[in-house]
Design a protein around this motif. Structure first.
Motif, PDB file in Angstrom:
ATOM      1  N   LYS A  17     -15.963  -4.217  12.364  1.00 42.83           N
ATOM      2  CA  LYS A  17     -17.083  -5.092  12.714  1.00 42.83           C
ATOM      3  C   LYS A  17     -17.451  -5.007  14.188  1.00 42.83           C
ATOM      4  N   ARG A  18     -16.458  -4.803  15.048  1.00 40.92           N
ATOM      5  CA  ARG A  18     -16.734  -4.802  16.487  1.00 40.92           C
ATOM      6  C   ARG A  18     -17.459  -3.535  16.933  1.00 40.92           C
ATOM      7  N   LEU A  19     -17.579  -2.547  16.029  1.00 36.25           N
ATOM      8  CA  LEU A  19     -18.325  -1.332  16.353  1.00 36.25           C
ATOM      9  C   LEU A  19     -19.735  -1.337  15.761  1.00 36.25           C
ATOM     10  N   MET A  20     -20.147  -2.459  15.197  1.00 36.81           N
ATOM     11  CA  MET A  20     -21.520  -2.547  14.694  1.00 36.81           C
ATOM     12  C   MET A  20     -22.503  -2.262  15.828  1.00 36.81           C
ATOM     13  N   PRO A  21     -23.627  -1.583  15.555  1.00 34.20           N
ATOM     14  CA  PRO A  21     -24.121  -1.151  14.244  1.00 34.20           C
ATOM     15  C   PRO A  21     -23.635   0.231  13.805  1.00 34.20           C
ATOM     16  N   LEU A  22     -22.688   0.831  14.550  1.00 31.08           N
ATOM     17  CA  LEU A  22     -22.214   2.167  14.179  1.00 31.08           C
ATOM     18  C   LEU A  22     -21.484   2.157  12.840  1.00 31.08           C
ATOM     19  N   THR A  23     -20.988   0.985  12.437  1.00 27.93           N
ATOM     20  CA  THR A  23     -20.289   0.872  11.158  1.00 27.93           C
ATOM     21  C   THR A  23     -21.131   0.161  10.101  1.00 27.93           C
ATOM     22  N   ALA A  24     -22.419   0.049  10.348  1.00 34.15           N
ATOM     23  CA  ALA A  24     -23.283  -0.602   9.361  1.00 34.15           C
ATOM     24  C   ALA A  24     -23.372   0.199   8.071  1.00 34.15           C
ATOM     25  N   ASP A  25     -23.213   1.516   8.173  1.00 36.59           N
ATOM     26  CA  ASP A  25     -23.409   2.374   6.995  1.00 36.59           C
ATOM     27  C   ASP A  25     -22.228   3.308   6.762  1.00 36.59           C
ATOM     28  N   ARG A  26     -21.128   3.062   7.460  1.00 36.28           N
ATOM     29  CA  ARG A  26     -19.960   3.946   7.317  1.00 36.28           C
ATOM     30  C   ARG A  26     -18.688   3.196   7.686  1.00 36.28           C
ATOM     31  N   ALA A  27     -17.558   3.680   7.187  1.00 29.23           N
ATOM     32  CA  ALA A  27     -16.268   3.124   7.579  1.00 29.23           C
ATOM     33  C   ALA A  27     -15.961   3.495   9.024  1.00 29.23           C
ATOM     34  N   LYS A  28     -15.205   2.652   9.688  1.00 31.46           N
ATOM     35  CA  LYS A  28     -14.873   2.893  11.097  1.00 31.46           C
ATOM     36  C   LYS A  28     -14.254   4.278  11.315  1.00 31.46           C
ATOM     37  N   PRO A  29     -13.292   4.730  10.500  1.00 30.73           N
ATOM     38  CA  PRO A  29     -12.701   6.054  10.745  1.00 30.73           C
ATOM     39  C   PRO A  29     -13.681   7.211  10.594  1.00 30.73           C
ATOM     40  N   ALA A  30     -14.850   6.952   9.987  1.00 26.45           N
ATOM     41  CA  ALA A  30     -15.853   8.005   9.801  1.00 26.45           C
ATOM     42  C   ALA A  30     -16.857   8.062  10.938  1.00 26.45           C
ATOM     43  N   ASP A 126      -8.125   5.234  13.503  1.00 26.08           N
ATOM     44  CA  ASP A 126      -9.221   5.032  14.452  1.00 26.08           C
ATOM     45  C   ASP A 126      -8.751   4.962  15.903  1.00 26.08           C
ATOM     46  N   HIS A 127      -7.714   5.739  16.228  1.00 31.95           N
ATOM     47  CA  HIS A 127      -7.258   5.843  17.610  1.00 31.95           C
ATOM     48  C   HIS A 127      -7.432   7.288  18.091  1.00 31.95           C
ATOM     49  N   VAL A 128      -7.668   7.435  19.385  1.00 29.45           N
ATOM     50  CA  VAL A 128      -7.813   8.763  19.986  1.00 29.45           C
ATOM     51  C   VAL A 128      -6.555   9.056  20.794  1.00 29.45           C
ATOM     52  N   TYR A 129      -5.812  10.094  20.384  1.00 25.30           N
ATOM     53  CA  TYR A 129      -4.545  10.410  21.039  1.00 25.30           C
ATOM     54  C   TYR A 129      -4.001  11.715  20.474  1.00 25.30           C
ATOM     55  N   ARG A 130      -2.942  12.221  21.119  1.00 24.76           N
ATOM     56  CA  ARG A 130      -2.134  13.314  20.566  1.00 24.76           C
ATOM     57  C   ARG A 130      -0.697  12.846  20.475  1.00 24.76           C
ATOM     58  N   MET A 131      -0.013  13.232  19.378  1.00 20.92           N
ATOM     59  CA  MET A 131       1.382  12.839  19.212  1.00 20.92           C
ATOM     60  C   MET A 131       2.053  13.767  18.217  1.00 20.92           C
ATOM     61  N   ASP A 132       3.261  14.190  18.546  1.00 19.52           N
ATOM     62  CA  ASP A 132       4.053  15.014  17.647  1.00 19.52           C
ATOM     63  C   ASP A 132       4.945  14.098  16.818  1.00 19.52           C
ATOM     64  N   PHE A 133       4.554  13.837  15.581  1.00 23.81           N
ATOM     65  CA  PHE A 133       5.314  12.919  14.734  1.00 23.81           C
ATOM     66  C   PHE A 133       6.648  13.505  14.297  1.00 23.81           C
ATOM     67  N   HIS A 134       6.787  14.822  14.339  1.00 27.55           N
ATOM     68  CA  HIS A 134       8.078  15.408  13.991  1.00 27.55           C
ATOM     69  C   HIS A 134       9.170  14.906  14.927  1.00 27.55           C
ATOM     70  N   SER A 269     -15.043   0.277  24.508  1.00 27.87           N
ATOM     71  CA  SER A 269     -13.922   1.208  24.510  1.00 27.87           C
ATOM     72  C   SER A 269     -14.323   2.549  23.912  1.00 27.87           C
ATOM     73  N   PHE A 270     -15.205   2.537  22.920  1.00 26.16           N
ATOM     74  CA  PHE A 270     -15.727   3.761  22.324  1.00 26.16           C
ATOM     75  C   PHE A 270     -16.499   4.562  23.374  1.00 26.16           C
ATOM     76  N   PHE A 271     -17.327   3.872  24.139  1.00 26.29           N
ATOM     77  CA  PHE A 271     -18.094   4.512  25.204  1.00 26.29           C
ATOM     78  C   PHE A 271     -17.153   5.064  26.283  1.00 26.29           C
ATOM     79  N   ASP A 272     -16.190   4.261  26.701  1.00 27.43           N
ATOM     80  CA  ASP A 272     -15.269   4.688  27.763  1.00 27.43           C
ATOM     81  C   ASP A 272     -14.448   5.907  27.342  1.00 27.43           C
ATOM     82  N   ALA A 273     -14.071   5.962  26.059  1.00 22.42           N
ATOM     83  CA  ALA A 273     -13.300   7.109  25.578  1.00 22.42           C
ATOM     84  C   ALA A 273     -14.116   8.394  25.683  1.00 22.42           C
ATOM     85  N   HIS A 274     -15.416   8.314  25.446  1.00 20.45           N
ATOM     86  CA  HIS A 274     -16.270   9.488  25.614  1.00 20.45           C
ATOM     87  C   HIS A 274     -16.369   9.899  27.080  1.00 20.45           C
TER      88      HIS A 274
END
Length: 413
Positions: A17-30, A126-134, A269-274
């Protein structure tokens, strides 16, 4: 000893919801990110790069574009039993949808029963990062505990924005308490100005996870949340460990982006990540070939930069421009331009994020704005220049002055 069977679960049912209107027509991870990617690509890339071969994506809210993206992009080698599969809410426990992230797993226990894994890795989408789960899985197994929570160090002043992990004084790998957005957090023993914030990534012994979600499902007062209910249950039984991201060494990472992690749950935060992507020395490096972030491989021509009809040249600096774009005598600065965009003569795009197939007309100005797919900026029109005008048009404008134009909107001069 036979290797452990590991199963990956990506929780991708969030409404955002906090990413509206970007999530008005799609799931947040999309939600598109970084020109060529979707947010879910970061979680899936980390799991696949870590060697996981069987991964499910649990979806629910407006999931069509997400399901399609997973199906078209994440094609694994079926001959070897590898897959990334999108699994929608199936109402297996009655006529109801997921009541929370833990309930999503509870309603999907058939997947675990089918695969019979020893270890289950549960991550957000829906997070931006790198991680080696192994590396985290190895630490989890060595600890002897049933649950391990990934954590990243954050300034203590930001503690009230996170789930904060308080460690045992005698064993810094054991969780003593899990505090939800505390106002009075205590700093780490080795770094008093920092706390450990949950990254929303977990490793469980499979049988312990099944038992935990089954018990949680019987508690009417529970919110059925992984971070709010399941993890505290393991903590209360002294069976939860923490994995500090500083222990993780991702191939190809550097000192600037090694411990980067950002929750892009808000427009700001979406803007700042870009903006982190386009710094001359990026705070998050998309160009790490040793740990690639995979995305959809579409058949697009290269981006093209040309003079306009009058021979005027444009300029593009400190920006990312995706495939298929045509920039004709335009000025683009500190921006991320998605695929198939056209920017015409004399147009200015400054400090902005533009999604796929946007058209920006001659002489127009786009400043500190996010344009969703198929937005049309008419010649001479302006977005992000006058707050009152943008709000009068019905656009979302954040407190920091970022204007968001929804999918398919046409902006007239």
């Amino acid at each position: 000893m036979a290797p452990k069977k590991v199963f990956g679960i990506v929780l991708a049912g969030g409404e955002g919801k906090r990413l509206m209107p970007l999530t008005a027509d799609r799931a947040k991870p999309a939600v598109p990110f970084g020109g060529n990617f979707r947010l879910i690509d970061f979680a899936l890339s980390n799991l696949v790069n870590s060697g996981l071969q069987k991964i499910v994506v649990l979806t629910q809210y407006k999931s069509h574009s997400l399901d399609r993206h997973v199906a078209e992009t994440w094609r694994m080698e079926g001959l070897l039993g590898s897959y990334v599969a999108s699994v929608p809410a199936q109402q297996r426990l009655g006529k109801r949808w997921f009541a929370g992230s833990a309930d999503a797993i509870l309603q999907s226990l058939n997947l675990l029963r089918d695969e019979r894994p020893d270890i289950v890795v549960v991550v957000g989408a829906d997070h931006v990062y790198r991680m080696d789960f192994h590396q985290m899985i190895e630490a989890h197994i060595a600890s002897g505990r049933s649950a391990t929570v990934a954590a990243i160090r954050q300034p203590i002043g930001l503690a009230d924005q996170f789930g904060v992990i308080q460690v045992d004084q005698d064993d810094p790998t054991k969780i003593d308490a899990f505090l939800e957005k505390p106002k009075d957090a205590v700093g780490l023993a080795d770094s008093p100005d920092e706390i450990l914030a949950s990254m929303g990534n977990y490793v469980f012994n499979a049988d312990a996870l099944v038992d935990a979600v089954l018990r949680d499902g019987q508690i009417e007062s529970s919110k059925h949340d992984m971070g709010g209910d399941i993890v505290p249950d393991f903590v209360a039984r002294g069976d939860a460990g923490v994995y500090d991201l500083q222990r993780n060494d991702v191939p190809g990472s550097n000192d600037r982006d090694r411990y980067y992690w950002r929750d892009v749950g808000t427009i700001d935060s979406f803007f700042d990540a870009h903006m982190d992507l386009i710094a001359p020395v990026p705070v998050f490096n998309l160009y790490n070939q040793d740990w690639p972030i995979f995305n959809q491989q579409t058949n697009l021509p290269p981006a093209k930069f040309v003079r306009d009809a009058n021979g005027n040249t444009g300029s593009t600096v400190d920006s990312i421009v995706a495939l298929g774009c045509l920039l004709s005598g335009a000025q683009v600065e500190r921006s991320v331009i998605g695929p198939w965009c056209g920017i015409d003569s004399g147009a200015k795009v400054l400090d902005s994020i533009v999604f796929e197939r946007a058209s920006i007309g001659a002489g127009s100005v786009v400043n500190r704005a996010i344009l969703d797919k198929d937005v049309v900026i008419a010649p001479g029109a302006q977005v992000g220049v006058d707050r009152e005008t943008d709000e009068a048009r019905g656009f979302t404008v954040t407190d920091s002055g970022i204007t968001v134009v929804g999918k398919g909107v046409r902006v007239e001069a």
